[in-house]
Design an enzyme around this catalytic site. Structure first.
Site, PDB file in Angstrom:
ATOM      1  N   GLY A 173      -6.847   5.409  -0.377  1.00 23.66           N
ATOM      2  CA  GLY A 173      -5.707   5.506   0.532  1.00 23.66           C
ATOM      3  C   GLY A 173      -5.984   4.933   1.899  1.00 23.66           C
ATOM      4  O   GLY A 173      -6.188   3.732   2.057  1.00 23.66           O
ATOM      5  N   SER A 216      -7.107   3.476  -8.033  1.00 26.99           N
ATOM      6  CA  SER A 216      -6.213   4.309  -7.232  1.00 26.99           C
ATOM      7  C   SER A 216      -5.362   3.425  -6.318  1.00 26.99           C
ATOM      8  O   SER A 216      -4.602   2.592  -6.790  1.00 26.99           O
ATOM      9  CB  SER A 216      -7.020   5.358  -6.453  1.00 26.99           C
ATOM     10  OG  SER A 216      -6.182   6.335  -5.873  1.00 26.99           O
TER      11      SER A 216
END
Length: 504
Positions: free
Chosen positions: A104, A181
């Site tokens: 992230g 991710s």
């Protein structure tokens, strides 16, 4: 350690380090600083240099602040750099693998030790930095590229590879982009981004969430449902940016961007949370990538696609168990009702609390299957209609875990558990068993074989057939240690996908 080695790039010479089996170059700039006037602009060419530039240490991380799962921080906006590792032995041009890290709003390419992947796989590996959070996905009305600056950085890094791979012994015509991710989401974005066409010839999507929505409360307690976990319309991103500008005293539209570009890095961190998803409806992503994938509008390259068996245990562990907010038996039906509304009774019947060691484990299993497995399997099906697709599930439920999970909540094959198997560093070597290290070697060889030929199969590896949706049970390769650890798995049955496909 042998003598340093100097390689000429298109911007100037760099000096790396040499060992008995590899060459390593770190902190090579691929674009200019993004500070000041270049904040929230497309990446610009780096200023050339003539003297040999030291490339023996990592470059600065892009701006980020400490989180509950990573004690790292940086204020550096001159951060668009990359690292190259290649086997020392001479030979024909090697396949190039470009890693886009996840995590992230934190991380850096230098966090991933690619030396063993390069030597075991006989490939050139490039790991990159790119703008994160509010620096990579910010938007403002009229700002070109709103929501997509991090993706533009990644495209610039792939452009650097095209121009410079040959100088390091890599094949610029055989590039695999891979990520996990948020990096897997980025890889999916490049599969549909018009300007990414031709920058890579293969793709590996690890625990990506291009097709994933978010039920209410699915990540954080109290978080509302959203249609797309990884994407946000540019108009919405721009509205969020305008609200942030007003909060920072930059409300005048005529001067807002200049004002915001003058705000020191720490002043932006408090407003970073809304700017995780990539924006679409701009020149980088003209439409939501999920729809492009559903309609078959993506670049025709072979793909490996997969995830981990217990994806969501990490998130329940981080944001509930370890945050002092564990799921209780009384809360479980409330959470199910909040997330699934009129279908809550059906979900509880399929995932009864009595079947699990703890309410944390029950809730994590529901969300693993509903959020991750359902969207991952749909991604397999969509991609396999157009390109060769090899599907996997990382299933080592004893994978090394570095967080103190409660005894009644084993982390299993958690989200990101497979990453150290592909980038085996010293902590992994110390924490793993011989069988896990053997699995690591097998996975690296699968990934490298795919990078070389578009097919992961190779000598002395268990066979891995492609995913074929016409089969009653499409082939998904389960990756786990032990003599029978690599074998097919009925992924749909394991994650109750017939049940979930019956619900909205």
């Amino acid at each position: 350690m042998a003598d340093p080695v100097v390689v000429q790039t298109d911007a100037g010479p760099v000096r790396g380090t040499v060992t008995d089996d590899h060459q390593l170059f770190q902190g090579i700039p691929y674009a200019a600083s993004t500070a000041g006037e270049l904040r929230w602009r497309p990446p610009q060419p780096v200023r050339p240099w003539t003297q040999v530039r030291d490339a023996t240490r990592p470059g600065p991380m892009c701006p980020q602040q400490r989180s509950s799962y990573a004690e790292v921080a940086s204020l550096a906006e001159d951060c668009l750099c990359l690292n190259v590792v290649v086997p020392r032995t001479a030979g024909p041009q090697r396949p190039v693998m470009v890693w886009i890290h996840g995590d992230g709003a934190i991380g850096a390419g230098s966090f991933f030790d690619a030396r063993r992947l390069a030597t075991v796989g006989d490939v050139m590996v490039v790991t990159i930095n790119y703008r994160l959070g509010i620096f990579g996905a910010f938007g403002y009305p009229g700002l070109e590229g709103s929501g997509a600056f991090g993706l533009q950085d990644q495209q610039a890094a792939l452009g650097w590879v095209a121009r410079n791979a040959a100088s390091f012994g890599g094949d610029p015509g055989n590039v695999t982009v891979f990520g996990e991710s948020y990096g897997g989401l980025s890889t999916s974005a490049h599969l549909v981004a018009p300007e990414s066409a031709g920058l890579f010839q293969r793709a590996i999507v690890q625990s990506g969430f291009a097709l994933m929505d978010l039920p209410a409360g699915g990540i954080f307690p109290g978080l509302p449902a959203v249609a797309w976990y990884g994407w946000r319309a540019a108009a919405e991103v721009e509205a969020l940016g305008a609200a942030v500008a007003a909060q920072l005293g930059c409300a005048d539209a005529a001067t807002a961007l200049a004002c915001l570009r003058g705000v020191p890095v720490p002043g932006l961190f408090a407003h970073a949370q809304p700017f995780q998803p990539f924006g679409f409806g701009n020149t980088v992503l003209p439409e939501v990538p999920a729809q492009a994938l559903r309609d078959g509008r993506f670049h025709r390259v072979p793909v490996i696609s997969g995830g981990t068996r217990d994806e969501h245990r990490l998130f329940v562990g981080l944001f509930r168990a370890l945050a002092g907010q564990p799921v209780t038996a009384g809360q479980y039906p409330e959470l199910v009702a909040e997330a699934f509304g009129e279908h809550a009774d059906q979900v509880q019947a399929s995932y009864p609390l009595s079947a699990y060691r703890s309410p944390n484990l029950a809730w994590a299993t529901v969300l693993t299957d509903r959020m991750w497995a359902r969207s991952t399997f749909t991604q397999h099906r969509l991609l396999a209609q157009q390109v060769p697709l090899y599907a996997y599930e990382f299933a080592d439920r004893q994978a090394p875990m570095y967080l103190p999970f409660p005894d009644d909540f084993p982390p299993g094959a958690f989200h990101a558990a497979e990453v150290p198997y592909l980038f085996p560093d010293q902590p992994f070597q110390a924490a793993s068993t011989p069988e896990q290290r053997r699995l690591s070697d097998q996975m690296m060889r699968y990934w490298a074989s795919f990078a070389r030929t578009g097919d992961p199969n190779g000598p002395d590896l268990p066979p891995w057939p492609p995913f074929d949706d016409a089969r009653p049970v499409p082939y998904v390769q389960s990756l786990a240690p032990g003599p029978d650890g690599i074998s097919p798995v009925d992924y749909a049955a394991e994650h109750q996908l017939d049940f979930w496909s019956s619900l909205p």
